[in-house]
Design a protein around this motif. Sequence first.
Motif, PDB file in Angstrom:
ATOM      1  N   ASN A   1       0.830  -1.207   0.000  1.00 20.69           N
ATOM      2  CA  ASN A   1       0.000   0.000   0.000  1.00 20.69           C
ATOM      3  C   ASN A   1       0.865   1.258   0.000  1.00 20.69           C
ATOM      4  N   ALA A   2       1.930   1.239   0.785  1.00 10.80           N
ATOM      5  CA  ALA A   2       2.841   2.387   0.813  1.00 10.80           C
ATOM      6  C   ALA A   2       3.425   2.637  -0.571  1.00 10.80           C
ATOM      7  N   SER A   3       3.833   1.577  -1.249  1.00 16.78           N
ATOM      8  CA  SER A   3       4.361   1.728  -2.607  1.00 16.78           C
ATOM      9  C   SER A   3       3.295   2.242  -3.562  1.00 16.78           C
ATOM     10  N   ALA A   4       2.082   1.713  -3.435  1.00 16.62           N
ATOM     11  CA  ALA A   4       0.983   2.185  -4.286  1.00 16.62           C
ATOM     12  C   ALA A   4       0.762   3.676  -4.096  1.00 16.62           C
ATOM     13  N   TYR A   5       0.825   4.137  -2.855  1.00 22.01           N
ATOM     14  CA  TYR A   5       0.586   5.546  -2.587  1.00 22.01           C
ATOM     15  C   TYR A   5       1.732   6.406  -3.132  1.00 22.01           C
ATOM     16  N   GLY A   6       2.943   5.905  -3.043  1.00 17.33           N
ATOM     17  CA  GLY A   6       4.068   6.621  -3.626  1.00 17.33           C
ATOM     18  C   GLY A   6       3.936   6.767  -5.129  1.00 17.33           C
ATOM     19  N   GLU A   7       3.472   5.709  -5.793  1.00 17.58           N
ATOM     20  CA  GLU A   7       3.244   5.779  -7.236  1.00 17.58           C
ATOM     21  C   GLU A   7       2.116   6.757  -7.560  1.00 17.58           C
ATOM     22  N   TYR A   8       1.103   6.802  -6.705  1.00 13.05           N
ATOM     23  CA  TYR A   8      -0.035   7.701  -6.895  1.00 13.05           C
ATOM     24  C   TYR A   8       0.389   9.160  -6.735  1.00 13.05           C
TER      25      TYR A   8
END
Length: 290
Positions: free
Chosen positions: A109-116
């Motif tokens: 989730n942290a990675s997803a948010y960074g990509e977002y």
Amino acid sequence: MTKQLFGSIEAGGTKFVVAVGDSELNIIEKAQFPTTAPAETLAKCVDFFTAHPVSALGIGSFGPIDIDKKSATYGQVLATPKPGWAGADVVGTLKAALNVPIAFTTDVNASAYGEYIGGSGKDVDSLVYFTIGTGIGGGAIQDGKFIGGTGHAEMGHALCVPRPDDDYQGTCPFHGRHCFEGMAAGPSLEGRTGIPGQDLPRDNKAFEFISDYIAQMLFNTYVNLRPAKIILGGSVLSDAELPMVRDYFEKYNNGYVATPDLTELIVTSKMPNNSSATVGDFALAKQVLG
């Protein structure tokens, strides 16, 4: 006025990466250390953020973890096979020592948010991010919010359909050859061939199998969530396999649902220095301050 700084902990099963970022989410301090016993590892985190104080902290952790704030075990690692970590109170320990607000979620989730926020998904309103490495995990975002209910998603353990020409029995102790993690995560490369994935030529048949299973997973994701972007991270797939993944995706769709150009829909992470989780943690930490 004191400048606000934000902290990140990438809590991995092998190593912890800790960092401090500024209000623009730039990394200004960073360190890493092996994941050992919980008390020792969390003490190193406390030492780092005592030396480099922050206004808030974002944590993306290996799991399974409890992210339900109403739960009695919120902030803890649950029944993980990582020795000594089941029941470790990550949030409680760090909050007691550092006395700062904490955002707690899964590593993916942290990675997803960074990509977002700043990566391949920064120009869209919805995305799904998958990390394909030692395991497979996925995180979904819609309009800046994670999609989830009583716990975090376990997209890597969704059911897959094994190929008839693939007799591999899978690595997952729960689902064998019937989930994506069992059939397409990094250990399946060595499991099929006896050669570690990093040493395996990219034209080996195992990469075709994996590309097929990843395409199944992405197609399932697309018809369930219809994200604007699907982003692939981790060490298993490279840009070399993307055309094959897209071809299999198109085969499974078979013209059913309209899609954007698959070269725009299915992409790999382009965050420099594998920083998507760190940037995501900074952004989540900033968010908890309001």
